[in-house]
Design a protein around this motif. Structure first.
Motif, mmCIF file in Angstrom:
data_model
loop_
_atom_site.group_PDB
_atom_site.id
_atom_site.type_symbol
_atom_site.label_atom_id
_atom_site.label_comp_id
_atom_site.label_asym_id
_atom_site.label_seq_id
_atom_site.Cartn_x
_atom_site.Cartn_y
_atom_site.Cartn_z
ATOM 1 N N GLU A 14 23.606 -5.206 -18.472
ATOM 2 C CA GLU A 14 23.313 -6.391 -19.254
ATOM 3 C C GLU A 14 22.197 -6.122 -20.268
ATOM 4 O O GLU A 14 22.256 -6.598 -21.381
ATOM 5 N N ASN A 15 21.196 -5.325 -19.873
ATOM 6 C CA ASN A 15 20.083 -5.043 -20.772
ATOM 7 C C ASN A 15 20.131 -3.643 -21.358
ATOM 8 O O ASN A 15 19.242 -3.268 -22.109
ATOM 9 N N ASP A 16 21.123 -2.853 -21.022
ATOM 10 C CA ASP A 16 21.247 -1.485 -21.522
ATOM 11 C C ASP A 16 21.971 -1.520 -22.870
ATOM 12 O O ASP A 16 23.140 -1.916 -22.957
ATOM 13 N N LYS A 17 21.282 -1.108 -23.937
ATOM 14 C CA LYS A 17 21.808 -1.235 -25.298
ATOM 15 C C LYS A 17 23.124 -0.500 -25.518
ATOM 16 O O LYS A 17 23.924 -0.916 -26.351
ATOM 17 N N LYS A 18 23.359 0.593 -24.788
ATOM 18 C CA LYS A 18 24.612 1.326 -25.020
ATOM 19 C C LYS A 18 25.837 0.498 -24.614
ATOM 20 O O LYS A 18 26.938 0.761 -25.059
ATOM 21 N N PHE A 19 25.625 -0.516 -23.766
ATOM 22 C CA PHE A 19 26.723 -1.390 -23.357
ATOM 23 C C PHE A 19 26.779 -2.692 -24.149
ATOM 24 O O PHE A 19 27.746 -3.444 -24.012
ATOM 25 N N THR A 20 25.753 -2.970 -24.961
ATOM 26 C CA THR A 20 25.688 -4.267 -25.638
ATOM 27 C C THR A 20 25.623 -4.182 -27.157
ATOM 28 O O THR A 20 25.901 -5.168 -27.840
ATOM 29 N N THR A 21 25.230 -3.018 -27.717
ATOM 30 C CA THR A 21 25.120 -2.887 -29.170
ATOM 31 C C THR A 21 26.508 -2.791 -29.791
ATOM 32 O O THR A 21 27.294 -1.911 -29.439
ATOM 33 N N GLU A 22 26.813 -3.698 -30.695
ATOM 34 C CA GLU A 22 28.127 -3.717 -31.341
ATOM 35 C C GLU A 22 28.378 -2.427 -32.119
ATOM 36 O O GLU A 22 27.442 -1.752 -32.546
ATOM 37 N N TYR A 23 29.637 -2.110 -32.310
ATOM 38 C CA TYR A 23 30.045 -0.907 -33.040
ATOM 39 C C TYR A 23 30.997 -1.322 -34.149
ATOM 40 O O TYR A 23 31.831 -2.213 -33.959
#
Length: 93
Positions: free
Chosen positions: A1-10
């Motif tokens: 939830e707080n790990d950017k690799k799982f939340t930063t859009e691509y």
């Protein structure tokens, strides 16, 4: 939830509807009647590549034993440390 690799859009260039952080399952059907080792090995619909030489199978009542499917599950992350250029030939372990 707080790990950017799982939340930063691509900014997808080739895939439609995919999202970072989601998992996707890919299937790899194969058979003795397929076109393995040729440019036609990976086709859609899959039976074009799996059954293109159906005559080599003989008795089609055994088809479930003559066709196989392997699967891989991928979690999409936005992190260059996990980049691998060709998943057809391997994966990051």
């Amino acid at each position: 939830e707080n790990d950017k690799k799982f939340t930063t859009e691509y900014n997808w260039q080739h895939c439609v509807g995919m999202e970072v952080g989601e998992t996707y399952e890919v299937h790899w059907p194969h058979s003795a009647a397929g076109a393995c080792g040729t440019i036609n090995q990976y086709q859609t619909p899959f039976y074009d590549g799996v059954l293109c030489r159906i005559g080599v199978l003989g008795d089609l009542s055994r088809l479930p034993q003559q066709v196989g499917v392997q699967g891989q599950v991928f979690t999409i992350v936005n992190d260059e440390d996990y980049f691998y250029p060709d998943l057809m030939r391997g994966m990051i372990v």
